[in-house]
Design an enzyme around this catalytic site. Structure first.
Site, PDB file in Angstrom:
ATOM      1  CB  CYS A 143      -6.203  -1.179  -3.025  1.00 22.02           C
ATOM      2  SG  CYS A 143      -5.656   0.481  -3.410  1.00 22.02           S
ATOM      3  CB  CYS A 187      -0.888   0.045   1.249  1.00 17.30           C
ATOM      4  SG  CYS A 187      -1.784  -1.455   1.641  1.00 17.30           S
ATOM      5  NE  ARG A 242      -9.721   3.927  -3.359  1.00 17.64           N
ATOM      6  CZ  ARG A 242      -8.731   3.354  -4.015  1.00 17.64           C
ATOM      7  NH1 ARG A 242      -8.703   2.045  -4.130  1.00 17.64           N
ATOM      8  NH2 ARG A 242      -7.782   4.048  -4.576  1.00 17.64           N
ATOM      9  CG  HIS A 288      -2.050   4.916  -1.623  1.00 13.05           C
ATOM     10  ND1 HIS A 288      -2.781   5.779  -2.402  1.00 13.05           N
ATOM     11  CD2 HIS A 288      -2.393   3.666  -2.025  1.00 13.05           C
ATOM     12  CE1 HIS A 288      -3.557   5.077  -3.222  1.00 13.05           C
ATOM     13  NE2 HIS A 288      -3.330   3.794  -3.014  1.00 13.05           N
TER      14      HIS A 288
END
Lengths: 126, 322
Positions: free
Chosen positions: B283, B236, B279, B240
């Protein structure tokens, strides 16, 4: 007898090295038509979302809406004169840079070895 | 522009290398070099041996590092504030719109008629409808569920588990004789939209009690966030944190800081609403990782970690994204 056998071995070795060097030369440059076919295939792989998908993160000339997470792919031959460096980056960039967000394309079987080679052929034209 | 971006990437990479460094892990390349030198001089070998022993002795103490969410949060937020010095802290709940002028212009047009209004209306109707036993959602929450979204996820001392906002809504339904909703579904999104809407402007206020189970859940969520997984082998954080604000094909990557403040979101790409669970699942799929169980500890604890990292960032949900 021994002399004869030695001469034969020498001849065989010479023939083998000749054919090997011819093979190596062929692998390196290929004939003009197979090389340009590889570049074309490499470009398709670099643009394919399910394959290299390079343009998700890199700007490449001719790509529509490329990403800019990482460096633009220009001047590759000058930046990476050693082909094996590019091979390693495409195989698993986290070996060089543990923090790199670059996917492990070779290691995780997104791309095969020959697909990586074709992409590099294409990258060297940029 | 490109040059600037790549320099920025380099700087941020180095900064993150420090930020994300795992305590107790030493460069394995040190070993052979040390051995070669030791071969040459006995005295040096003795000294080095002593140092190695000392390092070995301290290693276990380093490995069992203390879990300090507050120190993590400060470092996490400082990283983004340094990366985007022009973005106000209160603006992080607006995701990519906060960091890109071009996107902001588009956003103003989108917000003239926000695409989540239908979900909000649907949610309000659901919120008002009584359960089979005559009770309402409002009966399950303090302050009748108004202005409290920023306090979720919470740690439940009774079960020893994290309770997300979506979990709390389902618990309320079950308690009053109704069936639980799909965590990633449209009905759930409508309900969380109502709760987020009444909490707009209230900063995230997640509590991690000094309970080993709560700390373990936090640490688990952190592990999920930073672990490389899936066929692409990225985490992740790869997108991000490290690449936040950069463009991935046509989409600007939202910074992890404040990313959940906008939930649930209407995504033009989806054509409807998405909850936090949706979400996360989406992802996972995009990185070609096996999605986790929607109601499992993985996403739940990830929500806990990410929301805690965003403490102080005001709620903006429901949101709209490309």
């Amino acid at each position: 007898m021994t002399k004869h056998r030695f001469a034969f071995a020498l001849l065989a070795a010479a023939a083998l090295s000749l054919s090997l060097s011819a093979y190596a030369a062929n692998v390196k440059t290929g004939t003009a038509s197979t090389y340009s076919a590889d570049v074309k295939a490499g470009r398709a792989l670099a643009f394919n979302k399910k394959k290299g998908n390079c343009i998700a993160c890199h700007v490449i000339k001719g790509a529509v809406m490329p990403g800019h997470v990482a460096r633009p792919l220009v001047g590759i031959k000058k930046a990476f004169p050693n082909r094996s460096t590019l091979e390693r980056i495409l195989y698993d960039e986290s070996l060089r840079d543990p923090m790199a967000p670059m996917p492990r394309l070779g290691k995780n079987h997104v791309l095969t070895h020959s697909e990586i080679e074709k992409i590099i052929d294409f990258l060297y034209t940029l | 522009m490109q040059m600037q971006n790549s320099t920025l990437m380099e700087t941020s990479r180095r900064a993150s290398a420090r930020l994300l460094a795992v305590p107790g892990v030493r460069d394995p390349a040190g070993g052979p070099v040390v051995a070669a030198k030791a071969g040459r001089q006995h005295r040096v070998a003795m000294a080095l041996g002593a140092v190695c022993l000392l390092l070995l002795a301290t290693a276990p103490a380093k490995a069992a590092h203390t879990i300090n969410p507050e120190a993590d949060r400060k470092a996490f937020q400082a990283y983004f504030f340094a990366k985007f010095p022009k973005v106000a802290k209160s603006d992080y709940g607006n995701g990519p719109y906060a960091i890109n002028a071009e996107m902001r212009a588009q956003w103003k047009q989108v917000m003239e008629f926000p695409p989540y209004v239908f979900a909000l209306d649907d949610g309000k109707a659901r919120w008002a409808k009584p359960f089979p036993d005559g009770k309402h959602y409002a009966d399950c929450f303090e302050n009748k569920g108004v202005g409290i979204r920023q306090t979720y996820p919470r740690f439940d001392v009774k079960t020893g588990k994290v309770v997300t906002l979506e979990d709390a809504i389902n618990a309320c339904r079950v308690e009053h004789g109704d069936k639980p909703l799909k965590l990633g579904g449209q009905k759930m999104a409508s309900l969380t939209a109502v709760m987020a809407h009444s909490s707009r402007g209230k900063p995230f206020d997640i509590v991690i009690p000094n309970d080993p189970r709560a700390l373990a859940a936090y640490e688990h969520g952190k592990e999920v966030f930073y672990s490389r997984k899936g066929q692409l082998g990225i985490s992740c954080a790869s997108c991000h944190v490290l690449a936040a604000g950069e463009r991935l094909r046509g989409d600007y990557l939202a910074p992890a800081l404040g990313i959940l403040a906008a939930m649930p979101i209407y995504r033009a790409h989806w054509g409807n609403m998405g909850t936090i669970t949706r979400r996360f699942t989406s992802c996972s799929k995009k990185t070609r990782a096996e999605p986790m169980k929607p109601d499992g500890a993985g996403y739940r604890d990830l929500d806990y970690f990410l929301s805690y990292m965003s403490n102080g960032i005001p709620i903006t949900g429901p949101g709209a994204r490309p």
